[in-house]
Design an enzyme around this catalytic site. Sequence first.
Site, PDB file in Angstrom:
ATOM      1  N   LYS A 303       0.917  -1.165  -0.054  1.00 51.32           N
ATOM      2  CA  LYS A 303       0.109   0.003  -0.001  1.00 51.32           C
ATOM      3  C   LYS A 303       0.959   1.250   0.002  1.00 51.32           C
ATOM      4  O   LYS A 303       1.799   1.298   0.436  1.00 51.32           O
ATOM      5  CB  LYS A 303      -1.036   0.086   1.302  1.00 51.32           C
ATOM      6  CG  LYS A 303      -1.654  -0.859   1.384  1.00 51.32           C
ATOM      7  CD  LYS A 303      -2.566  -1.046   2.554  1.00 51.32           C
ATOM      8  CE  LYS A 303      -3.208  -2.408   2.889  1.00 51.32           C
ATOM      9  NZ  LYS A 303      -3.594  -2.512   4.331  1.00 51.32           N
ATOM     10  N   HIS A 325      -2.032  10.588 -16.701  1.00 49.54           N
ATOM     11  CA  HIS A 325      -1.421   9.261 -16.299  1.00 49.54           C
ATOM     12  C   HIS A 325      -2.632   8.261 -16.015  1.00 49.54           C
ATOM     13  O   HIS A 325      -3.668   8.814 -15.686  1.00 49.54           O
ATOM     14  CB  HIS A 325      -0.599   9.398 -15.175  1.00 49.54           C
ATOM     15  CG  HIS A 325      -1.036   9.914 -13.859  1.00 49.54           C
ATOM     16  ND1 HIS A 325      -1.414  11.004 -13.664  1.00 49.54           N
ATOM     17  CD2 HIS A 325      -1.210   8.996 -12.982  1.00 49.54           C
ATOM     18  CE1 HIS A 325      -1.855  10.839 -12.384  1.00 49.54           C
ATOM     19  NE2 HIS A 325      -1.787   9.667 -11.914  1.00 49.54           N
ATOM     20  N   ASP A 327      -3.003   5.282 -13.085  1.00 44.04           N
ATOM     21  CA  ASP A 327      -2.090   4.811 -11.820  1.00 44.04           C
ATOM     22  C   ASP A 327      -1.876   3.359 -12.077  1.00 44.04           C
ATOM     23  O   ASP A 327      -2.450   2.583 -13.001  1.00 44.04           O
ATOM     24  CB  ASP A 327      -3.218   4.793 -10.570  1.00 44.04           C
ATOM     25  CG  ASP A 327      -3.443   6.195 -10.115  1.00 44.04           C
ATOM     26  OD1 ASP A 327      -2.611   7.262 -10.499  1.00 44.04           O
ATOM     27  OD2 ASP A 327      -4.417   6.392  -9.592  1.00 44.04           O
ATOM     28  N   HIS A 383      -6.155  10.117 -15.875  1.00 40.96           N
ATOM     29  CA  HIS A 383      -6.508  11.255 -15.542  1.00 40.96           C
ATOM     30  C   HIS A 383      -5.280  12.260 -15.122  1.00 40.96           C
ATOM     31  O   HIS A 383      -4.349  12.121 -15.502  1.00 40.96           O
ATOM     32  CB  HIS A 383      -7.092  10.798 -13.881  1.00 40.96           C
ATOM     33  CG  HIS A 383      -6.418   9.875 -13.097  1.00 40.96           C
ATOM     34  ND1 HIS A 383      -6.044   8.712 -13.282  1.00 40.96           N
ATOM     35  CD2 HIS A 383      -5.304  10.432 -11.957  1.00 40.96           C
ATOM     36  CE1 HIS A 383      -5.152   8.382 -12.302  1.00 40.96           C
ATOM     37  NE2 HIS A 383      -4.813   9.310 -11.644  1.00 40.96           N
TER      38      HIS A 383
HETATM   39  O1  LIG Z   1      -4.917  14.734  -6.878  1.00 41.34           O
HETATM   40  C1  LIG Z   1      -5.554  14.070  -7.248  1.00 41.34           C
HETATM   41  O2  LIG Z   1      -6.836  14.285  -7.412  1.00 41.34           O
HETATM   42  C2  LIG Z   1      -4.943  12.827  -8.232  1.00 41.34           C
HETATM   43  C3  LIG Z   1      -3.622  12.358  -8.017  1.00 41.34           C
HETATM   44  C4  LIG Z   1      -3.176  11.454  -8.612  1.00 41.34           C
HETATM   45  O3  LIG Z   1      -3.521  11.160  -9.652  1.00 41.34           O
HETATM   46  C5  LIG Z   1      -1.997  10.520  -8.140  1.00 41.34           C
HETATM   47  O4  LIG Z   1      -1.450  11.216  -7.273  1.00 41.34           O
HETATM   48  O5  LIG Z   1      -1.758   9.681  -8.892  1.00 41.34           O
HETATM   49 FE   LIG Z   2      -2.946   9.088 -10.372  1.00 39.08          FE
END
Ligand SMILES: O=C(O)CCC(=O)C(=O)O
Ligand SMILES: [Fe+2]
Length: 451
Positions: A303, A325, A327, A383
């Site tokens: 995690k 990107h 995740d 996103h």
């Molecule tokens: O801050 C956000 O809403 C998204 C952050 C994000 O996409 C990430 O940390 O992978």
């Molecule tokens: Fe992200």
Amino acid sequence: MKHITYQYDLVLSNVGLGYQNMIPLSQQDELMATHDDETAIHFRGTQADQESLGRISIAEQKGQLLGMCSTILNRDGESKKIMAHGMFKYFDPLMGDAPEEPAKSGIISGAVVNKIEAVEKFTVYVLVPMWPEGLPERRGDYEPAETPEPNSNYHKTQEARLDDEDIIIGHGVKGLCDIGIQPLPKQYIQPLEERIATSIVITDDSIPLIDASNWDDPKVADQICKAAQNWAGKTLSWRDYLSLVHISDDEAISFWPTSCREEALEYLKGCDTVIRKILKLLMGGLNVKEIDEETEELLMGLKRINFNYYPKCPNRELSIGVGCHSDISTITVLLQDDIGGLYVKKRETNVWIHIPPVNGALVINIGDALQIMSNDKYKSVEHCVIANGSKNRVSVPIFLHPKATSVIGPLKEVLQNGEKPIYKQILYADYTNIFFSKGNDGKDTVKFAKI
Ligand SMILES: O=C(O)CCC(=O)C(=O)O
Ligand SMILES: [Fe+2]
């Protein structure tokens, strides 16, 4: 031409500077500097704490120019990497008449990476960013030169410049904001073709907002699995973040920063139930009836909790909070504050859709690892976060990952009915290495795992 370089001699007396990450500016020591008759700048430290960061005030300036100082060289030409950026004001004869009242409060803020010995002598090269980073303020007839001044040591300074990562480690974006940076440093300017045109950004009621107050309601399972099926840069992000990997509580207690360790662990624990419920429902949609130990390792063997801070940006059109990107997690459980700015790309239309903050809601992103395990039944979602020009934003994602040593590929339950695997079996560490070596690159990483 990208920069004009100004050169100052300085003597550091009675100070030792060290290097430490993530210290807020307010905790830094003050160093005072004055010009003497020979235009040298003498820095006087208020204390000699070897571990502290340095903050440099230049006093008695007579003119002003916006600038960035990013390199400090000692007299032997050895580079002492000073992470210093900032707005400061100083006199330069080229800039025309000095104002009547000398400016007193210019600041260069600096984190010196290499230790500097007391009384060591330095030359400081001040890099003044030029277009497209922003033109220095002009006064009188002064026009910045088209090429570096021949005696300015421009090239030497460029060679000794920090790489982008170093700049992040020092003060972060918040540090830049705290010192009131105006023209965006070039590392934060997104190439034109990668900026998200606001014309293709819309809001969309079809973003699934699922009320999970009754987990046993079969409609909830159905909605979650459907959403997972349908929803799916190389410059720096206008974001600071702290990333904490959780392997065990004991390890977290030993290594996480004390300032937030308890809160992070508590939040992670608090989310455990919701994470398990979502994963169970998603696995149900893939014919995985029970999440045994082995599957649990694949889904959430590791995690990671991130604390993202997006300071308000002086030139939001040129920058990006986080580039496009997907995740690499199995799923990401994201808590966002009420500012907004998270966008997802609708696959069918390539249109960016705003995910409005909803009080009490968590955003669940499907990541690449689950796309691979589900053999494309669930799609990871592209996103990005658009920088905000007027407000700071905070978000806290929890990424659930396979362990680095896990081998991932389409789950056997998914292939049971004779479905052809689209992805190979790959070591998850190999996948993450590819991802981090490429930077934000939309969803291209997943192609690496394709058969
Ligand atoms: O801050 C956000 O809403 C998204 C952050 C994000 O996409 C990430 O940390 O992978
Ligand atoms: Fe992200």
